[in-house]
Design a protein around this motif. Sequence first.
Motif, PDB file in Angstrom:
ATOM      1  N   SER A  21      58.545  70.082 -16.342  1.00 40.49           N
ATOM      2  CA  SER A  21      57.201  71.005 -16.727  1.00 40.49           C
ATOM      3  C   SER A  21      57.142  71.070 -18.088  1.00 40.49           C
ATOM      4  O   SER A  21      58.112  71.033 -18.616  1.00 40.49           O
ATOM      5  CB  SER A  21      57.186  72.131 -15.959  1.00 40.49           C
ATOM      6  OG  SER A  21      58.315  72.887 -16.358  1.00 40.49           O
ATOM      7  N   GLY A  28      61.195  73.799 -20.170  1.00 46.62           N
ATOM      8  CA  GLY A  28      60.512  73.164 -19.208  1.00 46.62           C
ATOM      9  C   GLY A  28      61.569  73.461 -17.878  1.00 46.62           C
ATOM     10  O   GLY A  28      62.895  73.622 -18.407  1.00 46.62           O
ATOM     11  N   GLU A  86      53.598  78.862 -18.263  1.00 49.39           N
ATOM     12  CA  GLU A  86      53.269  77.495 -18.131  1.00 49.39           C
ATOM     13  C   GLU A  86      51.958  77.163 -18.473  1.00 49.39           C
ATOM     14  O   GLU A  86      51.762  76.287 -19.002  1.00 49.39           O
ATOM     15  CB  GLU A  86      53.168  77.260 -16.493  1.00 49.39           C
ATOM     16  CG  GLU A  86      54.584  77.359 -15.705  1.00 49.39           C
ATOM     17  CD  GLU A  86      54.491  76.783 -14.358  1.00 49.39           C
ATOM     18  OE1 GLU A  86      55.521  76.188 -13.823  1.00 49.39           O
ATOM     19  OE2 GLU A  86      53.630  76.963 -13.610  1.00 49.39           O
ATOM     20  N   PRO A 182      50.836  69.478 -11.728  1.00 44.84           N
ATOM     21  CA  PRO A 182      51.861  69.535 -12.519  1.00 44.84           C
ATOM     22  C   PRO A 182      51.767  70.468 -13.903  1.00 44.84           C
ATOM     23  O   PRO A 182      52.721  70.636 -14.426  1.00 44.84           O
ATOM     24  CB  PRO A 182      52.189  68.166 -13.074  1.00 44.84           C
ATOM     25  CG  PRO A 182      50.844  67.407 -12.797  1.00 44.84           C
ATOM     26  CD  PRO A 182      50.239  68.229 -11.517  1.00 44.84           C
ATOM     27  N   HIS A 184      51.150  73.686 -13.489  1.00 45.99           N
ATOM     28  CA  HIS A 184      51.874  74.858 -13.318  1.00 45.99           C
ATOM     29  C   HIS A 184      52.700  74.794 -11.854  1.00 45.99           C
ATOM     30  O   HIS A 184      52.398  75.534 -10.906  1.00 45.99           O
ATOM     31  CB  HIS A 184      50.678  75.864 -13.014  1.00 45.99           C
ATOM     32  CG  HIS A 184      49.304  75.452 -12.497  1.00 45.99           C
ATOM     33  ND1 HIS A 184      49.397  75.462 -10.951  1.00 45.99           N
ATOM     34  CD2 HIS A 184      48.285  75.168 -12.890  1.00 45.99           C
ATOM     35  CE1 HIS A 184      48.196  74.827 -10.723  1.00 45.99           C
ATOM     36  NE2 HIS A 184      47.669  74.495 -11.942  1.00 45.99           N
TER      37      HIS A 184
END
Length: 501
Positions: A21, A28, A86, A182, A184
């Motif tokens: 992420s 991430g 995020e 993708p 969050h």
Amino acid sequence: MLSGKHLIAGEWVAGGGSFTSQPASGEGHVFASGGAAEVARAVEAAEAAFWSYSALSRAERAGFLERIADEIEARGADLTAVGSAETGLPTARLEGERGRTTGQLRLFARHILGTDFLDLRHDVALPERQPLPRPDIRMMQRPVGPVAVFGASNFPLAFSTAGGDTASALAAGCPVVVKGHPAHPGTGEIVAQAVDAAVRACGLHPGVFSLIQGVGTDLGVALVTHPLITAVGFTGSLAGGRALFDLCARREVPIPFYGELGSVNPVFLMPAALAARGEAIAKGWAASLTMGAGQFCTNPGIVVAMAGAEGDAFVAAATAALGAVGPQVMLTDGIAAAYRAGRERIAATAGVREVLTSVCDRRNATPYVFEVAGADWLANSVLGHEVFGPLGVIVRVADFAEMEAVARSLEGQLTCTLQMDDGDADLARRLMPVLERKAGRVLANGFPTGVEVCEAMVHGGPYPASTNFGATSVGTMAIRRWLRPVSYQNIPLALLPEELR
């Protein structure tokens, strides 16, 4: 707290590849990225769950929706922390969106305790009718089957894992397979934990809900083309949505694709309102345009105002208000890049004048404002394409006839807004047939950001605002997307659904 796995039929599993992420802050996290194998497992489980889940009483399904809401609220602090990291959205926005998400679930729980959504009908038998008798015919709406839902980038809660599409489909009696967004994935996983807990607490078939995470297009293609998926809910870009829509139409058995794709949500300034309160309208428009960094599907990106001194004063007031807005973090690097590209596209169009410009840094956004004459707007259809972010175009028309021409030139919209006073009633009355044909929601003296979740709301519109002009993704009428009518002719009462007996 985060496993980085898919939830498929009650099990947390890895599968496919992986992706990391890209949060607005912090490190991430690695998540599984699913594909056709994960889709097949989830959809086959959803099909198996359909037979028992669709047969539940309305009260049992309502209890399930209420339990999901309770479980989401129990994870509120985690959702806010992960969601903020995020997406860069502030705490207050995420807490408000969580309330909207649980509110939607509870609204549908209340809605299905009644029977209006089933559209019950009964034509009694007329055995003595001549020349032919009439049979007993009863009709009601029944769930269609497993539904695919695509999470949205701009609403990590209310339009994603357990958002309005999922809530309405579950209310209708349809199992759901969600493709998480993708942008969050951690937020999506926590919500999936809540749904999983509710499934277990209510003793339901685990296939009633699955979440598959992933990046790229292959996962979405596999999901909408799986032969057991019966309908799709999507909120996202015009290009991505249209590609999926075409895939659904080309299937051996085509299925409905309910996509909400894009809108510029024009605001029409009537002359009397502009003269009486142009500055106040300008400030309100600036606030609406920049709300959430302009990342709302109802963002009012276009204003149509008369040429002349009063219109000039509006432009000056709007520019001053927007110039005071600082940088805002956008949801993803890709959205920020697309926003800058949209600005370049508008700026390069013939007849366009920059009114307010700035420098956007990486994932941050600042407002842009452009001005264009009505004739140049009508000559350049590219100006009517959505730019996702706080970018506004002010269209200066020579007279009301040109304003009406601009309205007629619009593509389908989610919303159209009239700013009007009593003295504008005659002109506004002339515009109304155009606006109601162009949009799913027409407003007066407000701004379209902030969509009320209620019985009468329509959040949809003619293409490209959405792919099905008869549908809405917000409000209780959203349940109609996942139902189909079935007539029962001379069926014994004991075999009929309870509501038809």
